[in-house]
Design an enzyme around this catalytic site. Structure first.
Site, short mmCIF file in Angstrom:
data_model
loop_
_atom_site.label_atom_id
_atom_site.label_comp_id
_atom_site.label_asym_id
_atom_site.label_seq_id
_atom_site.Cartn_x
_atom_site.Cartn_y
_atom_site.Cartn_z
N HIS A 105 -5.50 4.40 -7.32
CA HIS A 105 -5.95 3.86 -8.58
C HIS A 105 -7.07 2.81 -8.44
CE1 HIS A 105 -3.50 -0.07 -8.66
NE2 HIS A 105 -3.30 0.44 -7.47
N GLU A 123 -5.30 -3.18 -2.02
CA GLU A 123 -4.48 -4.11 -2.82
C GLU A 123 -3.47 -4.85 -1.94
OE1 GLU A 123 -3.00 -2.29 -6.38
OE2 GLU A 123 -2.47 -4.22 -7.27
FE LIG Z 1 -2.34 -0.51 -5.87
FE LIG Z 2 0.97 -0.73 -4.69
#
Ligand SMILES: [Fe+2]
Ligand SMILES: [Fe+2]
Ligand SMILES: Cc1cc2nc3c(=O)[nH]c(=O)nc-3n(C[C@H](O)[C@H](O)[C@H](O)COP(=O)(O)O)c2cc1C
Length: 398
Positions: A146, A82
């Protein structure tokens, strides 16, 4: 702010984002800002664990440069694709083009699909290690905690876990450690983070924590990628995660509603009185004027939820629908629920609410309470009793 030596030769070289107020697009409100934590490990070989969000690359590079020449970095560990953690990798690799990028197979794939770089990538799996000299980095894949690419890095010498997004909090502060900040604020932000980002993956959270316990890894410090570092008692946040993942909550009741002309609100307030008369804590939330992310955090900590809406065009009010959708997605464990609302003729809202609550995996413990038009004195009394009975159920439910 200079780099902070977290442990001997392990430095925080991240960035504090004081101004960010929304995360994951506009899905998560960060009232207190956040930090992007990157860590530099200086040994015979030098490793950078994660980086920062792109706009903060310069800040990170300045911090690294106070410790070493960034061109000396040998490894860039990417625990997670991310962009809030990988956004500055390109800038670092411009300065240290020889550095190897370390991550899971899915991380490699993800980074290539974000940055299209031709980097020297080394794929790692659970149990793989990289020797830096005095210290060794050990990797633990954590798929879906996640993202599919996520992993933890562990350093045995210091009993230090670097779990990236897990155990984080969106909290901008000039302090770097748990024992330096207000505990209530810290745990509130950690709960909000869990509720909004990890709740859905609760069974994986439990399994991963058990797996790490079985591996027998000693943990004295947890340094996540957002917020403060847990050093005093790092097990505190691990235990909180287990509590949240198992759906253990206090006796609190969340009353969530919306209204057009105030009838459903009158019902909600009478219910709050009934709940309070039983000595049970309750929080009243009118959906359109409240913050989504905050409501989800309240739900994490509540044992029961009452959801109210009047009927509009045979359905729920427009701000109630997305909340119901979100609960269906999060599938909160171990909560009891009931519906209520005012209507004028055919009704319809409470049926939709009940269906959604069931789909979200909650147990309906009372038939919905409805009132035609404006509640009269008797109906207000019924609402009071409804709240009282619901509170009794909460105190009896484990
Ligand atoms: Fe993340
Ligand atoms: Fe993060
Ligand atoms: C635009 C509009 C559409 C409505 N549609 C319905 C409906 O389809 N079925 C129904 O039973 N009541 C309907 N009602 C009546 C409301 O549900 C009723 O006025 C209710 O008492 C409002 O409660 P509130 O003050 O909590 O919003 C409608 C009201 C409005 C203003």
């Amino acid at each position: 702010m200079p780099p902070i030596e977290v442990l001997e030769n392990i430095f925080w070289v991240g960035a504090v984002d004081w101004n960010v107020r929304h995360f994951h697009g506009f899905t998560y409100s960060t009232h207190r800002g956040t930090t992007y934590n990157a860590y530099l490990i200086v040994d015979e070989k030098t490793a950078l664990i994660d980086s920062v969000y792109g706009p903060f690359a310069e800040e990170m590079i300045v911090r690294i440069s106070e410790i070493i020449d960034p061109s000396k970095i040998d490894y860039v560990v990417a625990n997670h694709v991310e962009t809030d953690h990988s956004g500055a990798i390109q800038e670092i690799l411009k300065l240290a083009p020889q550095a190897k990028v370390i991550g899971t197979a899915r991380c490699k794939e993800g980074l290539q699909k974000h940055y299209f770089g031709n980097w020297d990538f080394q794929v790692v799996k659970t149990g793989d290690e990289i020797n830096l000299g005095e210290r060794r980095l050990k990797f633990i894949e954590t798929p879906m905690l996640h993202w599919p690419d996520s992993m933890f890095t562990y350093i045995e010498k210091d009993a230090l876990l670097l779990p990236n997004d897990a155990f984080g909090q969106h909290l901008a502060t000039s302090k770097r450690f748990d024992d330096e900040v207000d505990e209530k604020i810290l745990m509130d932000e950690a709960a909000k983070y869990y509720a909004n980002i990890l709740w859905l993956f609760s069974s994986l959270v439990i399994r991963k924590i058990e797996e790490i316990q079985k591996l027998g890894l000693k943990i004295s410090m947890i340094a996540p990628s957002h917020g403060i570092i847990w050093r005093g008692n790092p097990m505190k946040i691990v235990e909180a995660y287990l509590r949240w993942a198992r759906g253990e909550a206090g006796r609190k009741i969340l009353v969530v509603y919306d209204t057009m002309y105030g009838s459903t609100e009158k019902m909600a307030k009478a219910m709050v009185e009934g709940i309070t008369s039983e000595g049970v804590e309750t929080v009243l939330v009118r959906l359109p004027v409240s913050d989504r992310g905050d409501i989800i955090k309240e739900l994490l900590e509540a044992k029961g939820i009452l959801v109210g809406s009047s009927t509009i065009n045979s359905g729920v009010l427009p701000d109630v629908a997305p909340f119901l959708e979100e609960m269906k997605g999060l599938r909160p464990r171990n909560k009891i629920a009931a519906a209520f609302g005012s209507y004028g003729w055919g009704g319809g809202a409470v049926k939709i609410i009940e269906e959604s609550l069931e789909k979200a995996g909650m147990e309906l413990v009372a038939p919905a309470l409805t009132v035609k038009w404006v509640p009269d004195k008797d109906e207000m009394q019924k609402c009071f009793e409804f709240g009282k009975k619901f509170a009794k159920k909460v105190t009896k439910t484990k």
